[in-house]
Design an enzyme around this catalytic site. Structure first.
Site, PDB file in Angstrom:
ATOM      1  N   CYS A 112       0.523  -1.796   0.095  1.00  0.00           N
ATOM      2  CA  CYS A 112      -0.166  -0.519   0.145  1.00  0.00           C
ATOM      3  C   CYS A 112       1.181   1.108  -0.294  1.00  0.00           C
ATOM      4  O   CYS A 112       0.206   2.374  -0.468  1.00  0.00           O
ATOM      5  CB  CYS A 112      -0.861  -0.165   1.278  1.00  0.00           C
ATOM      6  SG  CYS A 112      -2.314  -1.034   1.199  1.00  0.00           S
ATOM      7  N   HIS A 237      -3.802   7.096   2.876  1.00  0.00           N
ATOM      8  CA  HIS A 237      -3.851   5.913   2.579  1.00  0.00           C
ATOM      9  C   HIS A 237      -5.353   5.858   3.425  1.00  0.00           C
ATOM     10  O   HIS A 237      -5.312   5.798   4.285  1.00  0.00           O
ATOM     11  CB  HIS A 237      -2.845   4.757   2.761  1.00  0.00           C
ATOM     12  CG  HIS A 237      -2.823   3.669   2.596  1.00  0.00           C
ATOM     13  ND1 HIS A 237      -3.803   3.080   1.530  1.00  0.00           N
ATOM     14  CD2 HIS A 237      -3.348   1.779   3.887  1.00  0.00           C
ATOM     15  CE1 HIS A 237      -3.596   1.501   1.452  1.00  0.00           C
ATOM     16  NE2 HIS A 237      -4.040   1.471   2.950  1.00  0.00           N
ATOM     17  N   ASN A 267     -10.616  -0.647   0.595  1.00  0.00           N
ATOM     18  CA  ASN A 267      -8.598  -0.587   0.538  1.00  0.00           C
ATOM     19  C   ASN A 267      -8.276  -0.839  -1.399  1.00  0.00           C
ATOM     20  O   ASN A 267      -7.853  -2.182  -1.136  1.00  0.00           O
ATOM     21  CB  ASN A 267      -7.904  -1.334   1.739  1.00  0.00           C
ATOM     22  CG  ASN A 267      -6.922  -1.109   2.117  1.00  0.00           C
ATOM     23  OD1 ASN A 267      -6.256  -0.651   0.377  1.00  0.00           O
ATOM     24  ND2 ASN A 267      -5.746  -1.540   3.180  1.00  0.00           N
TER      25      ASN A 267
END
Ligand code: ACO
Length: 312
Positions: A112, A237, A267
């Protein structure tokens, strides 16, 4: 001369999977997912739509936004942990599709935090004047490594792509500072298993993220002598609203000055920061001259943050 973002674009598959849909396949509730994560729905790509297809669409939009031709690209960096194949890379696949015949191409894997790693790598080539224009894409099709029987992870993840073009901008604009980090000793907290499933120790990743994200934000602004009061906009994020709030509270900025797309996308791994940035720009949330902080963390463990002054 500075190095900054001169174009952005994003793409997410049409297919929406709601929390209610997930109630039918695992033991969970819409209420649990919303209250613990902030997620309401996510986009899931069809079987015949792979990471390179999504990356191509986001990249095309970023090139249009930057008003440059594919031939003007000197390099393509694609941050992904779910490439169509380990090789050829997604970067090579989209180089061909875009017709970016003058561009070097490679993938970057930092989960990520991958987009942050890609962007900072690109910055170095432009700063040293080796290259002029670099396309950085964050893309992941996490649905292909999701264990759809595991309620601890399957409710969190989604598919998508975001892209930016980096190039020269005027002095004082663009990237002001960055931080990249890794802690391989935390590898077992979040990894892809032999069965090709994403496996996560949610509590440990949560603890790491609420510590690291706020700290990285402070590090990048202090590096350039700025105070938290100077930050106009935060693009974190999008993993869990509670983690994002920890970063926002540390910077002490109001809710409307933090990018929030998690409710619609979940996500998206490498794609989450560039999607959130691109949507924020579309919605007029970022103005010329604003100080913007991008910050991410992910499996590895990895993390990265950038402070930049928006504009060309
Ligand atoms: N529905 C209902 N109950 C659930 C679900 C679900 N989908 N998932 C877990 N639970 C249960 C657990 O089993 C646990 O039950 P137990 O107490 O009987 O064991 C209970 O809920 C509480 O579990 P916690 O782990 O304490 O829940 P928490 O509030 O911490 O939320 C979460 C879990 C959302 C996973 C959180 O820990 C988190 O967000 N962690 C970080 C995840 C992350 O950021 N990952 C990013 C990386 S992903 C990538 O890199 C691609």
């Amino acid at each position: 001369m500075g190095v900054g973002i001169i174009g952005t674009g994003h793409y997410a598959p049409d297919n929406i999977v709601t929390n209610k849909d997930l109630e039918k396949i695992v033991d969970t509730t819409d209420e649990w997912i919303r209250s613990r994560t902030g997620i309401e729905e996510r986009r899931i790509a069809k079987d015949d739509e792979d990471s390179s297809d999504m990356a191509y669409k986001a990249a095309k939009r970023a090139l249009e936004d930057a008003s440059i031709k594919a031939e003007d690209l000197d390099m393509i960096l694609v941050a992904t942990v779910t490439p169509d194949t380990p090789f050829p890379s997604v970067a090579c696949m989209i180089q061909e599709k875009l017709g970016a015949t003058n561009a070097a191409a490679m993938d970057v894997a930092a989960a990520c935090a991958g987009f942050m790693y890609g962007m900072i790598t690109a910055q170095q080539f432009i700063e040293t004047k080796a290259y002029k224009h670099i396309l950085v894409v964050g893309v992941d099709k996490l649905s292909k490594i999701t264990d759809w029987t595991d309620r601890n992870t399957c409710v969190l993840l989604g598919d998508g792509a975001g892209a930016v073009v980096l190039g020269e901008v005027s002095e004082g604009k663009g990237i002001l500072s960055f931080e990249l980090g890794a802690d391989g000793s935390g590898g077992e907290e979040l990894y892809q298993s032999k069965e090709d499933h994403l496996v996560m120790n949610g509590r440990e990743v949560f603890k790491f993220a609420v510590r690291q994200m706020p700290q990285s934000c402070m590090n990048v602004i202090e590096k350039v002598g700025l105070q938290k009061e100077d930050v106009d906009y935060l693009v974190p994020h999008q993993a869990n609203i509670r983690i994002m709030e920890a970063a926002r509270n540390r910077l002490d900025i109001p809710e409307e000055r933090m990018a929030k797309t998690i409710q619609h996308y979940g996500n998206n791994s490498s794609a989450s920061i560039p999607i959130a940035l691109s949507e924020s720009l579309q919605n007029g949330k970022i103005n010329d001259g604003d100080v913007v902080v991008l910050v991410g963390f992910g499996g590895g463990l990895t993390w990265g943050a950038v402070a930049l002054r928006w504009g060309k």
